[in-house]
Enzyme design. Structure first.
Site, PDB file in Angstrom:
ATOM      1  CB  SER A 139     -42.012  -7.905  -9.033  1.00  0.00           C
ATOM      2  OG  SER A 139     -42.033  -6.095  -8.606  1.00  0.00           O
ATOM      3  CE1 TYR A 152     -45.673  -6.502 -13.464  1.00  0.00           C
ATOM      4  CE2 TYR A 152     -45.407  -5.683 -11.201  1.00  0.00           C
ATOM      5  CZ  TYR A 152     -44.488  -5.476 -12.875  1.00  0.00           C
ATOM      6  OH  TYR A 152     -43.387  -6.627 -13.106  1.00  0.00           O
TER       7      TYR A 152
HETATM    8  N1  LIG Z   1     -39.309  -1.949 -15.023  1.00  0.00           N
HETATM    9  C1  LIG Z   1     -39.418  -2.293 -13.514  1.00  0.00           C
HETATM   10  O1  LIG Z   1     -39.617  -1.492 -12.732  1.00  0.00           O
HETATM   11  C2  LIG Z   1     -39.731  -3.687 -13.363  1.00  0.00           C
HETATM   12  C3  LIG Z   1     -39.551  -4.127 -11.832  1.00  0.00           C
HETATM   13  C4  LIG Z   1     -39.816  -5.492 -11.177  1.00  0.00           C
HETATM   14  C5  LIG Z   1     -39.560  -6.150 -11.997  1.00  0.00           C
HETATM   15  N2  LIG Z   1     -39.373  -6.195 -13.436  1.00  0.00           N
HETATM   16  C6  LIG Z   1     -40.089  -7.277 -14.532  1.00  0.00           C
HETATM   17  O2  LIG Z   1     -38.785  -7.273 -15.460  1.00  0.00           O
HETATM   18  C7  LIG Z   1     -38.880  -7.788 -16.665  1.00  0.00           C
HETATM   19  C8  LIG Z   1     -38.403  -7.139 -17.222  1.00  0.00           C
HETATM   20  O3  LIG Z   1     -38.930  -5.710 -17.513  1.00  0.00           O
HETATM   21  P1  LIG Z   1     -38.096  -4.451 -18.530  1.00  0.00           P
HETATM   22  O4  LIG Z   1     -38.640  -3.382 -17.155  1.00  0.00           O
HETATM   23  O5  LIG Z   1     -37.497  -4.463 -19.094  1.00  0.00           O
HETATM   24  O6  LIG Z   1     -39.412  -4.254 -19.348  1.00  0.00           O
HETATM   25  P2  LIG Z   1     -39.543  -4.319 -20.882  1.00  0.00           P
HETATM   26  O7  LIG Z   1     -37.937  -3.684 -21.076  1.00  0.00           O
HETATM   27  O8  LIG Z   1     -40.942  -4.156 -21.566  1.00  0.00           O
HETATM   28  O9  LIG Z   1     -39.046  -5.185 -21.656  1.00  0.00           O
HETATM   29  C9  LIG Z   1     -39.748  -6.716 -21.496  1.00  0.00           C
HETATM   30  C10 LIG Z   1     -39.228  -7.953 -22.468  1.00  0.00           C
HETATM   31  O10 LIG Z   1     -40.578  -8.452 -22.570  1.00  0.00           O
HETATM   32  C11 LIG Z   1     -40.547  -9.540 -23.588  1.00  0.00           C
HETATM   33  N3  LIG Z   1     -42.152  -9.693 -23.699  1.00  0.00           N
HETATM   34  C12 LIG Z   1     -43.289  -9.188 -23.518  1.00  0.00           C
HETATM   35  N4  LIG Z   1     -44.219  -9.506 -24.360  1.00  0.00           N
HETATM   36  C13 LIG Z   1     -43.991 -11.041 -24.800  1.00  0.00           C
HETATM   37  C14 LIG Z   1     -44.196 -12.508 -25.085  1.00  0.00           C
HETATM   38  N5  LIG Z   1     -45.189 -13.288 -25.227  1.00  0.00           N
HETATM   39  N6  LIG Z   1     -42.976 -13.286 -25.471  1.00  0.00           N
HETATM   40  C15 LIG Z   1     -41.601 -13.070 -25.589  1.00  0.00           C
HETATM   41  N7  LIG Z   1     -41.236 -12.153 -24.756  1.00  0.00           N
HETATM   42  C16 LIG Z   1     -42.476 -11.026 -24.210  1.00  0.00           C
HETATM   43  C17 LIG Z   1     -40.225  -8.154 -24.218  1.00  0.00           C
HETATM   44  O11 LIG Z   1     -40.058  -8.319 -25.890  1.00  0.00           O
HETATM   45  P3  LIG Z   1     -40.772  -8.580 -27.330  1.00  0.00           P
HETATM   46  O12 LIG Z   1     -41.709  -7.798 -27.535  1.00  0.00           O
HETATM   47  O13 LIG Z   1     -39.670  -8.883 -28.084  1.00  0.00           O
HETATM   48  O14 LIG Z   1     -41.741 -10.048 -27.231  1.00  0.00           O
HETATM   49  C18 LIG Z   1     -39.279  -7.809 -23.894  1.00  0.00           C
HETATM   50  O15 LIG Z   1     -37.722  -8.136 -24.513  1.00  0.00           O
HETATM   51  C19 LIG Z   1     -40.379  -8.050 -16.710  1.00  0.00           C
HETATM   52  O16 LIG Z   1     -40.601  -9.025 -15.885  1.00  0.00           O
HETATM   53  C20 LIG Z   1     -40.917  -7.111 -15.698  1.00  0.00           C
HETATM   54  O17 LIG Z   1     -42.017  -7.652 -15.021  1.00  0.00           O
HETATM   55  C21 LIG Z   1     -39.298  -4.475 -13.657  1.00  0.00           C
END
Ligand SMILES: NC(=O)c1ccc[n+]([C@@H]2O[C@H](COP(=O)([O-])OP(=O)(O)OC[C@H]3O[C@@H](n4cnc5c(N)ncnc54)[C@H](OP(=O)(O)O)[C@@H]3O)[C@@H](O)[C@H]2O)c1
Length: 255
Positions: A139, A152
């Site tokens: 990120s 975070y």
């Molecule tokens: N959205 C933003 O603004 C943003 C910005 C920068 C970086 N990111 C990064 O991008 C990535 C995805 O974010 P997103 O926005 O798509 O969030 P999201 O929709 O909440 O997705 C998170 C994913 O992680 C999985 N997860 C959580 N705990 C887990 C575990 N213990 N084992 C396996 N899978 C797990 C969840 O699946 P299950 O709950 O089904 O396991 C879900 O599919 C993250 O690393 C986040 O930090 C996001």
């Protein structure tokens, strides 16, 4: 032979979009996450679009579960050339002074140790392919801190440290390491997880922001990096919406 891509956290947001996109690029995708019902729906969607994918139940915080993912990779219909470490997220927006230890623990376990565990488990298969790629979704919080984001940012800084260290350690072997650093991405669940299900707080993050990034934008960046010729290593790709010049500088209409 079809190349195999593994995407963690594929049940929603960036991970699901990346799985769809990589399948469209011709990879057989192993879509991994804990919520298998979501994964089953995703696999159907991918198949309906002419791609192929397999759902794999995987909790990245569990050694046993990740070993199961490695076993599934061995049975996949081709060489494993791509791992996208995407599972992760934020919990809480409290100052360091009052941050909940449990939230910090969760963020470290999923983002950092999850990436470590999955990468260690899949590295032999990636190397055996002769042209492996490891993507780490960190990120902009991986290089910039902001108030309330201490836990975070600490976790994402650690993922960034893994990416940089791994690239040095793997130099000379057929494995490249790519770090993707998104800024503000509007996904359905990231904010809900961060604010413990509070939809109003989650929505407020994006209030007035014209066109935050969406999951498909990040998937596009991941797919572009991963489909360059293998000798081309995009070390780090930083991507933000136009409205976000920096972590603290966001254009919001009407504010
Ligand atoms: N959205 C933003 O603004 C943003 C910005 C920068 C970086 N990111 C990064 O991008 C990535 C995805 O974010 P997103 O926005 O798509 O969030 P999201 O929709 O909440 O997705 C998170 C994913 O992680 C999985 N997860 C959580 N705990 C887990 C575990 N213990 N084992 C396996 N899978 C797990 C969840 O699946 P299950 O709950 O089904 O396991 C879900 O599919 C993250 O690393 C986040 O930090 C996001």
């Amino acid at each position: 032979m079809t190349s195999v891509a593994i995407v963690t956290g594929a049940s929603s947001g960036i991970g699901a979009a990346t799985a769809r996109r990589l399948a469209a690029e011709g990879f057989h995708v192993l879509a991994a996450a804990r919520r298998t019902d979501r994964l089953a729906g995703l696999v159907k969607e991918i198949e309906a679009a002419g791609g192929t994918a397999t759902a794999v139940a995987c909790d990245v915080t569990s050694d046993e579960s990740v070993a199961g993912l490695a076993t599934a990779a061995q049975g996949a219909p081709g060489p494993v050339t791509l791992l996208v470490n995407n599972a992760g997220g934020a919990r809480g927006l409290d100052p360091v002074e009052s941050g909940a230890i449990g939230d910090w623990q969760w963020m470290y376990d999923v983002n950092v140790l999850g990436t470590l565990r999955v990468t260690q488990a899949l590295l032999p298969a990636l190397e055996a392919s002769g042209a492996g790629t490891i993507v780490i979704v960190s990120s902009t919080a991986g290089f910039t801190v902001y108030e309330g984001g201490g836990g975070y940012a600490a976790a994402k800084h650690a993922q960034t440290a893994i990416a940089g260290t791994l690239r040095l350690e793997l130099c000379g072997r057929p494995l490249r390491v790519i770090e993707i650093d998104p800024g503000m991405v509007r996904t359905d669940e990231f904010g809900l997880v961060r604010f413990d299900g509070d939809a109003d707080k989650a929505a407020a993050t994006y209030a007035g922001v014209p066109e935050p990034l969406v999951a498909e934008d990040v998937a596009d960046c991941i797919a572009w990096c991963a489909t360059r010729p293998h000798h081309v290593n995009v070390d780090r790709l930083v991507v933000r919406p136009l409205a976000q010049a920096a972590q603290h500088k966001v254009h919001r209409v009407g504010q």
